[in-house]
Design a protein around this motif. Structure first.
Motif, PDB file in Angstrom:
ATOM      1  N   VAL A   1       1.532   2.399   2.935  1.00  0.00           N
ATOM      2  CA  VAL A   1       1.626   3.619   2.663  1.00  0.00           C
ATOM      3  C   VAL A   1       1.645   4.089   1.061  1.00  0.00           C
ATOM      4  N   LEU A   2       2.299   3.099   0.585  1.00  0.00           N
ATOM      5  CA  LEU A   2       2.295   3.098  -1.157  1.00  0.00           C
ATOM      6  C   LEU A   2       1.017   2.980  -1.829  1.00  0.00           C
ATOM      7  N   ALA A   3       0.418   2.140  -1.311  1.00  0.00           N
ATOM      8  CA  ALA A   3      -0.728   1.825  -1.934  1.00  0.00           C
ATOM      9  C   ALA A   3      -1.826   2.933  -1.839  1.00  0.00           C
ATOM     10  N   ASP A   4      -1.755   3.521  -0.470  1.00  0.00           N
ATOM     11  CA  ASP A   4      -2.533   4.675  -0.456  1.00  0.00           C
ATOM     12  C   ASP A   4      -2.327   5.980  -1.225  1.00  0.00           C
ATOM     13  N   VAL A   5      -0.966   5.946  -1.306  1.00  0.00           N
ATOM     14  CA  VAL A   5      -0.470   7.072  -2.252  1.00  0.00           C
ATOM     15  C   VAL A   5      -0.934   6.750  -3.751  1.00  0.00           C
ATOM     16  N   LEU A   6      -0.442   5.524  -4.201  1.00  0.00           N
ATOM     17  CA  LEU A   6      -0.673   5.343  -5.597  1.00  0.00           C
ATOM     18  C   LEU A   6      -2.254   5.071  -6.009  1.00  0.00           C
ATOM     19  N   CYS A   7      -2.982   4.507  -5.225  1.00  0.00           N
ATOM     20  CA  CYS A   7      -4.463   4.434  -5.296  1.00  0.00           C
ATOM     21  C   CYS A   7      -5.149   5.761  -5.204  1.00  0.00           C
ATOM     22  N   GLY A   8      -4.546   6.747  -4.532  1.00  0.00           N
ATOM     23  CA  GLY A   8      -5.102   8.208  -4.296  1.00  0.00           C
ATOM     24  C   GLY A   8      -6.185   7.960  -3.152  1.00  0.00           C
ATOM     25  N   THR A   9      -6.176   6.593  -2.378  1.00  0.00           N
ATOM     26  CA  THR A   9      -7.092   6.557  -1.312  1.00  0.00           C
ATOM     27  C   THR A   9      -6.582   7.682  -0.144  1.00  0.00           C
ATOM     28  N   ASN A  10      -5.437   7.835  -0.035  1.00  0.00           N
ATOM     29  CA  ASN A  10      -5.092   8.949   1.145  1.00  0.00           C
ATOM     30  C   ASN A  10      -3.582   9.551   0.609  1.00  0.00           C
ATOM     31  N   PRO A  11      -3.589  10.300  -0.426  1.00  0.00           N
ATOM     32  CA  PRO A  11      -2.393  10.732  -0.942  1.00  0.00           C
ATOM     33  C   PRO A  11      -1.477  11.464  -0.208  1.00  0.00           C
ATOM     34  N   GLN A  12      -2.097  12.036   0.918  1.00  0.00           N
ATOM     35  CA  GLN A  12      -1.071  12.796   2.047  1.00  0.00           C
ATOM     36  C   GLN A  12      -0.559  12.024   3.020  1.00  0.00           C
ATOM     37  N   VAL A  13      -0.602  10.812   2.794  1.00  0.00           N
ATOM     38  CA  VAL A  13      -0.191   9.964   4.072  1.00  0.00           C
ATOM     39  C   VAL A  13       1.248   9.865   3.810  1.00  0.00           C
ATOM     40  N   ARG A  14       1.919   9.651   4.897  1.00  0.00           N
ATOM     41  CA  ARG A  14       3.496   9.660   4.625  1.00  0.00           C
ATOM     42  C   ARG A  14       4.417   8.603   5.337  1.00  0.00           C
TER      43      ARG A  14
ATOM     44  N   MET B   1       7.836 -10.446  -0.627  1.00  0.00           N
ATOM     45  CA  MET B   1       6.559 -10.644   0.531  1.00  0.00           C
ATOM     46  C   MET B   1       6.118  -9.157   0.411  1.00  0.00           C
ATOM     47  N   GLY B   2       7.034  -8.168   0.186  1.00  0.00           N
ATOM     48  CA  GLY B   2       6.561  -6.567   0.098  1.00  0.00           C
ATOM     49  C   GLY B   2       5.412  -6.542  -1.308  1.00  0.00           C
ATOM     50  N   THR B   3       5.701  -7.272  -2.379  1.00  0.00           N
ATOM     51  CA  THR B   3       5.069  -7.182  -3.636  1.00  0.00           C
ATOM     52  C   THR B   3       3.740  -7.678  -3.194  1.00  0.00           C
ATOM     53  N   CYS B   4       3.718  -8.958  -2.412  1.00  0.00           N
ATOM     54  CA  CYS B   4       2.235  -9.764  -2.392  1.00  0.00           C
ATOM     55  C   CYS B   4       1.532  -8.673  -1.365  1.00  0.00           C
ATOM     56  N   ARG B   5       1.896  -8.159  -0.276  1.00  0.00           N
ATOM     57  CA  ARG B   5       1.069  -7.383   0.504  1.00  0.00           C
ATOM     58  C   ARG B   5       0.722  -5.945  -0.337  1.00  0.00           C
ATOM     59  N   LEU B   6       1.499  -5.497  -1.120  1.00  0.00           N
ATOM     60  CA  LEU B   6       1.252  -4.338  -2.010  1.00  0.00           C
ATOM     61  C   LEU B   6       0.163  -4.667  -2.880  1.00  0.00           C
ATOM     62  N   LEU B   7       0.038  -5.596  -3.469  1.00  0.00           N
ATOM     63  CA  LEU B   7      -1.040  -6.224  -4.370  1.00  0.00           C
ATOM     64  C   LEU B   7      -2.445  -6.386  -3.530  1.00  0.00           C
ATOM     65  N   ASP B   8      -2.392  -7.035  -2.391  1.00  0.00           N
ATOM     66  CA  ASP B   8      -3.463  -7.049  -1.427  1.00  0.00           C
ATOM     67  C   ASP B   8      -3.992  -5.707  -1.089  1.00  0.00           C
ATOM     68  N   GLU B   9      -3.235  -4.837  -0.823  1.00  0.00           N
ATOM     69  CA  GLU B   9      -3.626  -3.301  -0.323  1.00  0.00           C
ATOM     70  C   GLU B   9      -4.322  -2.728  -1.467  1.00  0.00           C
ATOM     71  N   PHE B  10      -3.733  -3.198  -2.815  1.00  0.00           N
ATOM     72  CA  PHE B  10      -4.337  -2.433  -4.151  1.00  0.00           C
ATOM     73  C   PHE B  10      -5.541  -3.112  -4.322  1.00  0.00           C
ATOM     74  N   ALA B  11      -5.662  -4.481  -3.920  1.00  0.00           N
ATOM     75  CA  ALA B  11      -7.129  -4.739  -4.146  1.00  0.00           C
ATOM     76  C   ALA B  11      -7.981  -4.097  -3.216  1.00  0.00           C
ATOM     77  N   GLN B  12      -7.659  -3.961  -2.041  1.00  0.00           N
ATOM     78  CA  GLN B  12      -8.799  -3.514  -1.175  1.00  0.00           C
ATOM     79  C   GLN B  12      -9.172  -1.923  -1.412  1.00  0.00           C
ATOM     80  N   ARG B  13      -8.276  -1.288  -2.119  1.00  0.00           N
ATOM     81  CA  ARG B  13      -8.319   0.188  -2.429  1.00  0.00           C
ATOM     82  C   ARG B  13      -8.749   0.533  -4.084  1.00  0.00           C
ATOM     83  N   GLY B  14      -9.333  -0.604  -4.425  1.00  0.00           N
ATOM     84  CA  GLY B  14      -9.578  -0.813  -5.843  1.00  0.00           C
ATOM     85  C   GLY B  14      -8.498  -0.309  -6.808  1.00  0.00           C
TER      86      GLY B  14
END
Ligand SMILES: Cc1cc2nc3c(=O)[nH]c(=O)nc-3n(C[C@H](O)[C@H](O)[C@H](O)COP(=O)(O)OP(=O)(O)OC[C@H]3O[C@@H](n4cnc5c(N)ncnc54)[C@H](O)[C@@H]3O)c2cc1C
Length: 467
Positions: free
Chosen positions: A292-305, A1-14
C-alpha cells in the motif's frame, strides 16, 4: 523485513526514478529474513538468510548506511539525525523500526551497568544468534522463558544442538495466543516428545549466579540450573526514534489508512506502526502495508487504502506444523464448533463456524487443509454443508477447483501461479521461490511446494542408446 519488501515494491513501480533513496539500519549489513534466524542459531552462516547484500543497494542506486542508528528526525527542518552526530536532509521519511523484545524485570537479570548479565539473551537479530551460539556448547543447560512461537523455536534449535532445554511458560498451555487449551496441550506433548521439557503455568522469579547466570528460581520455589537463559516473553513496537522525533505514539507509531503519521512527510509501517489501535507481530501484515505504501508514495495507485489485516499464521513450531486463524473460541451462542482430536498422533483440528462461514480455525500436527481454510476465512466464502469436509477439500476438489487456493500465505501465491511457473520450467522448490517468491517467507509451505512439483513434473524419459 518491511523495508526489504518496500524496496522491491518501489523497484516494480519505478520508485527509484522518483526518489533518491537512503536506508539507515542499526544492524550491520543488508536486509535478511528474520524468520529464518533459527538457521543462524543452529550454526549456519548468516549469509544464508541475507535477502539483500550491500551490492544489491549499489546496483539499485540506493545508499545503505548500515550500522547507523537514527537518533531522531527534525520534522520541521526535515533532517535525519544519526548517532554519529551527522545530519542529513529528507523530503519523505519512512519509519520501519520493527519491534524490540520484552525483558521482564527479574531479580538478578541485569548487571550493575544495566545490561543483561552474561548468560541471558534475547532472540531478535543475527547478532543475538551468533552471541548465543558462541556462548554455549552441547551438554549445557538452557532455560527458555516463553512458550510462544519464538521461545519454542529457540528451544528446538538449542535442543538439536545437544543442550538440555526447559521451556517455562506462564500460561497453562503453550502458544496460548494462537491455540486453545486442547491445541496447546497437543503441541506441548509433541514438544516434550522432541526431548524438550515444559514447565507450563509457571513463571521465572529470579536469576542467580556469580559472574554469569547459572540458574533460575521459579514461582513455586524450584531452582533450575541454566547456563543459558533465553528471554522470549513477547515483543513491543520499537518507538524510541518516533518518541525522540515527537511523532504521535500510542502502543505503536499511530498511522492512518495511507500509513501516514499526522506529521506531514513522515510515514510508518511494519511492527512499529499502530493502525486502528492494532499492532502486528508477524510478517504478512507488514508486507501488505509495504504494498500500500509503495502505491501511495510512487503514485501508482494513490487512492489505495490499508484497511487492516486478517490474521492467519501457518508455522512450523519446533518441527510441529501449526496453523491458526481468527477466533480461538466461539464468541456468539449460535457459533458452531467442530473438532477432530487424534490422541495417538497428538494432532488436533478445530473449526469455528458462524452462519455457514469460517470465523476461526486451528490445526496442530496436521495442517494439510490450511490453504483451503485460509481462502475460506480470507474471502468469507461459504463452507460446505458439512464444514468438516473443508478439512478434506484439498484432496477431493480436483485441480481446477483448487487452482485459486493460496498455497504461500506470506506472498499470497495461488496454486494456479505455481502450476504456471512449474509448466514454465521451475522444477525445484528454489526455482519456484525465484519465479513466484513462494516459500521464501516463513517457509512453512515448502513441503507442499515439493509435493506439487512432484505431482506435476514428469520424470525425463529414459534414453536407451544401442551400441
Ligand atoms: C526468531 C524470529 C522468528 C520469527 N518467525 C516468524 C514466522 O515464522 N512467521 C512470521 O510471520 N513472523 C515471524 N517473525 C516476525 C517477523 O520477523 C517480523 O514480523 C518482521 O521482521 C517485522 O518486520 P519489520 O520491518 O516491521 O521489523 P524488523 O524486521 O525488526 O526490522 C526493523 C529494523 O529496524 C532497525 N531499527 C530500529 N530502530 C532503528 C533506528 N533508530 N535506526 C536505524 N535502524 C533502526 C532494527 O535494528 C531492525 O533491523 C519472527 C521473528 C523472529 C525474531
Amino acid at each position: 523485513m518491511g523495508t526489504c519488501r518496500l524496496l522491491d515494491e518501489f523497484a516494480q513501480r519505478g520508485g527509484y526514478e522518483l526518489y533518491e533513496t537512503t536506508v539507515f539500519g542499526e544492524e550491520i549489513g543488508g536486509a535478511y529474513n528474520r524468520i529464518q534466524l533459527g538457521k543462524v542459531l543452529a550454526g549456519e552462516a548468516p549469509d544464508t538468510i541475507v535477502t539483500k547484500p550491500p551490492e544489491w543497494y549499489d546496483q539499485h542506486g540506493i545508499r545503505l548506511l548500515s550500522g547507523t542508528r537514527v537518533k531522531s528526525l527534525d520534522t520541521l527542518r526535515r533532517t535525519v539525525e544519526t548517532e554519529d552526530g551527522r545530519s542529513r536532509g529528507y523530503d519523505l521519511a519512512v519509519l520501519a523500526t520493527g519491534s524490540q523484545p520484552l525483558v521482564p524485570p527479574l531479580e538478578g537479570m541485569r548487571g550493575e551497568d544495566g545490561e543483561l548479565r552474561p548468560g541471558a539473551f534475547v532472540y531478535r537479530t543475527i547478532g543475538d544468534c551468533i552471541r548465543m551460539r558462541e556462548y554455549t556448547r552441547a551438554g549445557d543447560s538452557a532455560v527458555v522463558v516463553g512458550g510462544g512461537l519464538l521461545g519454542l523455536e529457540a528451544a528446538k534449535v538449542l535442543s538439536d544442538r545437544g543442550l538440555h532445554v526447559t521451556v517455562v511458560h506462564v500460561a497453562k498451555t503453550l502458544m496460548n495466543a494462537q491455540l486453545d487449551s486442547t491445541g496447546g496441550t497437543m503441541l506441548g506433548r509433541q514438544i516434550e516428545h522432541a526431548g524438550i521439557f515444559v514447565r507450563a503455568g509457571r513463571t521465572v522469579e529470579a536469576a542467580y549466579g556469580d559472574e554469569r547466570i547459572s540458574g533460575v528460581i521459579l514461582d513455586d520455589g524450584t531452582s533450575l540450573p541454566a547456563d543459558l537463559l533465553v528471554l522470549a516473553c513477547g515483543v513491543r513496537p520499537r518507538v524510541d526514534l518516533a518518541r525522540a522525533s515527537k511523532l504521535p505514539v500510542n502502543k505503536g507509531i499511530v498511522v492512518n489508512d495511507t500509513l501516514a503519521t499526522s506529521v506531514p512527510g513522515v510515514y510508518a509501517f511494519g511492527e512499529c506502526a499502530e493502525h486502528k489501535g492494532k499492532t502486528y507481530g508477524i510478517v504478512a501484515p507488514v508486507w501488505e502495508q509495504a504494498c500500500v505504501l509503495a502505491d501511495v508514495l510512487c503514485g501508482t495507485n494513490p487512492q489505495v487504502r490499508y484497511r487492516g489485516s486478517k490474521l492467519y499464521t501457518r508455522l512450523k513450531v519446533a518441527g510441529v506444523d501449526v496453523a491458526s486463524m481468527g477466533s480461538l473460541e466461539p464468541e456468539l451462542e449460535s457459533d458452531q464448533v467442530f473438532q477432530i482430536i487424534e490422541e495417538r498422533r497428538s494432532a488436533y483440528r478445530k473449526l469455528i463456524v458462524r452462519d455457514g462461514h469460517l470465523v476461526g480455525a486451528m490445526l496442530v500436527g496436521n495442517t494439510a487443509a490450511t490453504a483451503t481454510l485460509v481462502q475460506l476465512f480470507d474471502r468469507g466464502d461459504p463452507l460446505p454443508e458439512d464444514p468438516l469436509e473443508a478439512l478434506c477439500q484439498f484432496r477431493g476438489g480436483g485441480a481446477a477447483a483448487n487452482a485459486d487456493r493460496q498455497v504461500c500465505n506470506c506472498h499470497k501465491v495461488s496454486e494456479r501461479a505455481l502450476r504456471d511457473a512449474i509448466s514454465n520450467g521451475a522444477d525445484s522448490v528454489e526455482a519456484l521461490g525465484e519465479s513466484t517468491k513462494a516459500g521464501t517467507g516463513c517457509g512453512s509451505c515448502k513441503t507442499e511446494l515439493g509435493q506439487l512439483i512432484k505431482s506435476l513434473v514428469k520424470p525425463a524419459p529414459a534414453l536407451e542408446v544401442a551400441s
